[in-house]
Design a protein around this motif. Structure first.
Motif, PDB file in Angstrom:
ATOM      1  N   ARG A 131       0.828  -1.210   0.000  1.00 10.02           N
ATOM      2  CA  ARG A 131       0.000   0.000   0.000  1.00 10.02           C
ATOM      3  C   ARG A 131       0.859   1.255   0.000  1.00 10.02           C
ATOM      4  O   ARG A 131       0.590   2.217  -0.731  1.00 10.02           O
ATOM      5  N   LEU A 132       1.899   1.257   0.824  1.00 12.61           N
ATOM      6  CA  LEU A 132       2.800   2.408   0.870  1.00 12.61           C
ATOM      7  C   LEU A 132       3.503   2.592  -0.475  1.00 12.61           C
ATOM      8  O   LEU A 132       3.673   3.727  -0.954  1.00 12.61           O
ATOM      9  N   ALA A 133       3.914   1.483  -1.076  1.00 14.65           N
ATOM     10  CA  ALA A 133       4.579   1.554  -2.377  1.00 14.65           C
ATOM     11  C   ALA A 133       3.628   2.086  -3.450  1.00 14.65           C
ATOM     12  O   ALA A 133       4.025   2.863  -4.331  1.00 14.65           O
ATOM     13  N   LEU A 134       2.361   1.653  -3.396  1.00 10.44           N
ATOM     14  CA  LEU A 134       1.375   2.141  -4.363  1.00 10.44           C
ATOM     15  C   LEU A 134       1.146   3.636  -4.214  1.00 10.44           C
ATOM     16  O   LEU A 134       1.000   4.362  -5.208  1.00 10.44           O
ATOM     17  N   LEU A 135       1.130   4.098  -2.968  1.00 11.32           N
ATOM     18  CA  LEU A 135       0.969   5.530  -2.725  1.00 11.32           C
ATOM     19  C   LEU A 135       2.154   6.299  -3.301  1.00 11.32           C
ATOM     20  O   LEU A 135       1.992   7.331  -3.967  1.00 11.32           O
ATOM     21  N   GLY A 136       3.364   5.773  -3.073  1.00 16.69           N
ATOM     22  CA  GLY A 136       4.558   6.417  -3.631  1.00 16.69           C
ATOM     23  C   GLY A 136       4.552   6.409  -5.145  1.00 16.69           C
ATOM     24  O   GLY A 136       4.916   7.401  -5.798  1.00 16.69           O
ATOM     25  N   ALA A 137       4.110   5.277  -5.735  1.00  9.82           N
ATOM     26  CA  ALA A 137       4.051   5.183  -7.196  1.00  9.82           C
ATOM     27  C   ALA A 137       3.015   6.144  -7.763  1.00  9.82           C
ATOM     28  O   ALA A 137       3.224   6.743  -8.834  1.00  9.82           O
ATOM     29  N   LYS A 138       1.907   6.300  -7.054  1.00  7.52           N
ATOM     30  CA  LYS A 138       0.868   7.228  -7.497  1.00  7.52           C
ATOM     31  C   LYS A 138       1.394   8.656  -7.526  1.00  7.52           C
ATOM     32  O   LYS A 138       1.141   9.415  -8.469  1.00  7.52           O
ATOM     33  N   LEU A 143       6.055  11.540 -13.256  1.00  8.28           N
ATOM     34  CA  LEU A 143       7.461  11.591 -13.652  1.00  8.28           C
ATOM     35  C   LEU A 143       7.928  10.323 -14.355  1.00  8.28           C
ATOM     36  O   LEU A 143       9.125  10.173 -14.626  1.00  8.28           O
ATOM     37  N   ARG A 144       6.993   9.426 -14.667  1.00  4.99           N
ATOM     38  CA  ARG A 144       7.401   8.118 -15.192  1.00  4.99           C
ATOM     39  C   ARG A 144       8.158   8.214 -16.508  1.00  4.99           C
ATOM     40  O   ARG A 144       9.017   7.382 -16.798  1.00  4.99           O
ATOM     41  N   HIS A 145       7.845   9.244 -17.323  1.00  4.09           N
ATOM     42  CA  HIS A 145       8.511   9.357 -18.630  1.00  4.09           C
ATOM     43  C   HIS A 145       9.975   9.745 -18.487  1.00  4.09           C
ATOM     44  O   HIS A 145      10.744   9.641 -19.451  1.00  4.09           O
ATOM     45  N   LEU A 146      10.371  10.186 -17.308  1.00  4.11           N
ATOM     46  CA  LEU A 146      11.767  10.546 -17.076  1.00  4.11           C
ATOM     47  C   LEU A 146      12.603   9.344 -16.663  1.00  4.11           C
ATOM     48  O   LEU A 146      13.833   9.450 -16.574  1.00  4.11           O
ATOM     49  N   MET A 147      11.951   8.215 -16.394  1.00  2.59           N
ATOM     50  CA  MET A 147      12.671   7.029 -15.938  1.00  2.59           C
ATOM     51  C   MET A 147      13.374   6.351 -17.105  1.00  2.59           C
ATOM     52  O   MET A 147      12.745   6.004 -18.108  1.00  2.59           O
ATOM     53  N   PRO A 148      14.697   6.137 -17.002  1.00  2.94           N
ATOM     54  CA  PRO A 148      15.422   5.508 -18.108  1.00  2.94           C
ATOM     55  C   PRO A 148      15.137   4.017 -18.246  1.00  2.94           C
ATOM     56  O   PRO A 148      15.236   3.460 -19.337  1.00  2.94           O
ATOM     57  N   ASP A 149      14.784   3.360 -17.143  1.00  3.96           N
ATOM     58  CA  ASP A 149      14.549   1.920 -17.148  1.00  3.96           C
ATOM     59  C   ASP A 149      13.061   1.660 -17.361  1.00  3.96           C
ATOM     60  O   ASP A 149      12.231   2.103 -16.557  1.00  3.96           O
ATOM     61  N   PRO A 150      12.672   0.941 -18.430  1.00  6.20           N
ATOM     62  CA  PRO A 150      11.244   0.675 -18.679  1.00  6.20           C
ATOM     63  C   PRO A 150      10.574  -0.091 -17.538  1.00  6.20           C
ATOM     64  O   PRO A 150       9.364   0.007 -17.350  1.00  6.20           O
ATOM     65  N   LEU A 152      11.086   0.454 -14.344  1.00  6.99           N
ATOM     66  CA  LEU A 152      10.678   1.449 -13.349  1.00  6.99           C
ATOM     67  C   LEU A 152       9.435   2.198 -13.807  1.00  6.99           C
ATOM     68  O   LEU A 152       8.555   2.524 -13.007  1.00  6.99           O
ATOM     69  N   ARG A 153       9.363   2.470 -15.108  1.00  6.77           N
ATOM     70  CA  ARG A 153       8.151   3.111 -15.651  1.00  6.77           C
ATOM     71  C   ARG A 153       6.947   2.201 -15.448  1.00  6.77           C
ATOM     72  O   ARG A 153       5.863   2.665 -15.094  1.00  6.77           O
ATOM     73  N   ALA A 154       7.159   0.909 -15.669  1.00  4.64           N
ATOM     74  CA  ALA A 154       6.058  -0.038 -15.497  1.00  4.64           C
ATOM     75  C   ALA A 154       5.582  -0.074 -14.055  1.00  4.64           C
ATOM     76  O   ALA A 154       4.379  -0.194 -13.789  1.00  4.64           O
ATOM     77  N   MET A 155       6.513   0.045 -13.125  1.00  5.72           N
ATOM     78  CA  MET A 155       6.136   0.038 -11.714  1.00  5.72           C
ATOM     79  C   MET A 155       5.288   1.256 -11.365  1.00  5.72           C
ATOM     80  O   MET A 155       4.311   1.160 -10.618  1.00  5.72           O
ATOM     81  N   LEU A 156       5.649   2.415 -11.913  1.00 11.35           N
ATOM     82  CA  LEU A 156       4.869   3.627 -11.645  1.00 11.35           C
ATOM     83  C   LEU A 156       3.498   3.562 -12.310  1.00 11.35           C
ATOM     84  O   LEU A 156       2.501   4.019 -11.748  1.00 11.35           O
ATOM     85  N   GLU A 157       3.449   3.012 -13.514  1.00  7.85           N
ATOM     86  CA  GLU A 157       2.183   2.924 -14.239  1.00  7.85           C
ATOM     87  C   GLU A 157       1.235   1.897 -13.624  1.00  7.85           C
ATOM     88  O   GLU A 157       0.029   1.932 -13.855  1.00  7.85           O
ATOM     89  N   MET A 158       1.785   1.001 -12.828  1.00  9.02           N
ATOM     90  CA  MET A 158       0.966  -0.040 -12.214  1.00  9.02           C
ATOM     91  C   MET A 158       0.016   0.525 -11.167  1.00  9.02           C
ATOM     92  O   MET A 158      -1.050  -0.038 -10.903  1.00  9.02           O
ATOM     93  N   TYR A 361       5.695 -10.534 -14.036  1.00  7.89           N
ATOM     94  CA  TYR A 361       6.210 -10.470 -15.404  1.00  7.89           C
ATOM     95  C   TYR A 361       6.029  -9.091 -16.017  1.00  7.89           C
ATOM     96  O   TYR A 361       6.916  -8.587 -16.714  1.00  7.89           O
ATOM     97  N   ASN A 362       4.861  -8.454 -15.769  1.00  8.61           N
ATOM     98  CA  ASN A 362       4.613  -7.141 -16.372  1.00  8.61           C
ATOM     99  C   ASN A 362       5.539  -6.069 -15.823  1.00  8.61           C
ATOM    100  O   ASN A 362       5.682  -4.994 -16.428  1.00  8.61           O
ATOM    101  N   LEU A 363       6.198  -6.346 -14.697  1.00 11.85           N
ATOM    102  CA  LEU A 363       7.184  -5.411 -14.143  1.00 11.85           C
ATOM    103  C   LEU A 363       8.600  -5.766 -14.578  1.00 11.85           C
ATOM    104  O   LEU A 363       9.439  -4.882 -14.748  1.00 11.85           O
TER     105      LEU A 363
END
Length: 439
Positions: A131-138, A143-150, A152-158, A361-363
């Motif tokens: 839950r805490l991680a989801l709040l941080g990702a939200k 800023l997900r488009h600034l992430m160089p690693d896809p 990490l972007r997937a984690m934020l978009e989740m 897998y999606n991450l």
């Protein structure tokens, strides 16, 4: 398939099992026709047959895994469509699970891979941390488009747009049946599901109570171990699974259990395999008993002879989760129940193919996962449904991230059609239709 393990190697029960599986493969290639990664990538080594060759070579020669082997094993979704297709009964699941554990023990991944896998194993199985991680990702999502690693972007978009409130119904307790008691069952409330969607367990408890079940949430039960198991982290997954075995064994001793009910099919596939996972250990007998009692919620509802419902004149596109249709071979029960409840049920083209969620897998493989997701959503939307139903939280999150069609758990629709509240996803946030607590 011919194998060349030595007598000394075959004294290891794990190698014995691998040898049995490898020898059952006849190289026919039927598996390539239904393998999602082979269809997307077109590489023989990204098919079950190709991966079997890689695993055979690695285990027979007792060699440390190389980057090429690891890449192709990592790309496997674990969807198990190959097991549904295989005419020879090759138990690919046990083989790839063993390969992943072997790789985890003997391969040194790049630091970024090790760090990401460690983070996932320390967050996803723990609802509070998740839950805490989801709040941080939200918060970080813009800023997900600034992430160089896809990845990490997937984690934020989740991260879902809204994080559901904590449900006290997931706490250890017992819910009395409504009317005459027919069964006493334990409900596995899971881990990620308790952070992502608390309505599913609530709907399950309501429905089972209505049908005459005492529903027990056992003290000490939690994550099934699948998330870490599929990353090859065997010690962690077995420790988690052992807690469940002990918790449900205590409930069996206390008041008996007619079933252990699971409404997340990825978990169900793993728990039904506890007997194999703990073979030769002190928990072997208890693990097998737990596995034998375990059912998907749709299997139990068929036993309980769920009454007919109104269905609300909705067309439901049913997505069959891979872990349910291939891992557990439960294919018709959810559709039959939805039809009995009065819904119009349709399926997408190629319903046997994976949506690309597959646990973590999606991450970990976001590019391949995204292609599979896009294809699945297009085939579902082509049926013009009012709602999409699935029996696995991972699939629900994956599909829901790419469509405007409401996505709900099958049990939410069945609960609604037989007297429960309208699923929250169908209310568009309408506060006039609250989902009540069960106490």
């Amino acid at each position: 398939m011919q194998t060349n393990f030595t007598d000394a190697q075959l004294r290891d029960p794990k190698i014995q099992r691998a040898n049995e599986i490898l020898r059952s493969c006849v190289h026919c290639g039927f598996c390539t026709a239904t393998c999602p990664t082979y269809q997307v990538l077109g590489d023989e080594l990204d098919s079950p047959r190709g991966r079997i060759y890689l695993i055979k070579d690695m285990l027979e020669n007792e060699r440390d895994p190389d980057a090429k082997t690891v890449k192709h094993i990592d790309r496997c979704l674990g969807c198990l469509a190959c097991m549904s297709t295989c005419p020879s009964g090759v138990h690919y699941m046990h083989l790839v699970d063993q390969a992943r554990a072997y790789i985890e023990e003997r391969y040194r991944r790049p630091f970024s891979d090790r760090a990401l896998r460690w983070i996932l194993s320390r967050i996803l199985p723990y609802p509070g941390r998740f839950r805490l991680a989801l709040l941080g990702a939200k918060l970080g999502r813009p800023l997900r488009h600034l992430m160089p690693d896809p990845r990490l972007r997937a984690m934020l978009e989740m991260a879902p747009k809204t994080i559901p409130p904590v449900s006290r119904n997931d706490d250890p307790q017992s819910f009395a049946p409504q009317g005459t008691q027919k069964m006493r069952v334990a409900l596995m409330t899971g881990c990620a599901q308790k952070a992502l969607n608390t309505d599913i367990n609530d709907a399950t408890i309501r429905l089972l109570r209505r049908l005459g079940c005492e529903v027990v949430v056992a003290e000490g039960a939690g994550c099934c171990g699948a998330l870490t198991h599929h990353m090859g982290r065997e010690a962690e997954s077995h420790a988690t699974a052992a807690k469940n075995i002990r918790a449900w064994t205590a409930e069996i001793a206390k008041g008996g259990l007619d079933a252990i009910v699971i409404n997340t099919s990825g978990c169900g596939t793993t728990v039904k395999d506890y007997g194999h996972m703990f073979k030769g250990t002190d928990l072997a007998e208890a693990a097998q008993k737990v596995a034998d009692l375990t059912v998907d919620v749709s299997e139990l509802l068929q036993r309980l002879e769920m009454p007919e419902g109104t269905g609300q004149d909705l067309m439901v596109a049913y997505h069959s989760a891979c872990s349910l249709q291939h891992g557990q071979q439960v294919k018709t029960a959810p559709k039959d129940l939805l039809k009995r409840a009065g819904f119009q049920v349709v399926e997408p083209k190629d319903p046997h193919l994976c949506c690309g969620s597959a646990g973590t897998y999606n991450l970990l493989q976001p590019e391949i996962s995204a292609k599979l997701k896009d294809r699945k959503v297009k085939t579902l939307e082509a049926r013009n449904p009012d709602v999409i139903a699935a029996g696995n939280i991972g699939c629900m999150m994956q599909i829901g991230s790419a469509t405007k069609v409401p996505v709900v758990h099958t049990v939410e629709l069945l609960d609604w059609a037989t007297g429960g509240p309208k699923p929250r996803a169908l209310t568009k946030g309408n506060p006039a239709n609250p989902v009540p607590m069960l106490r």
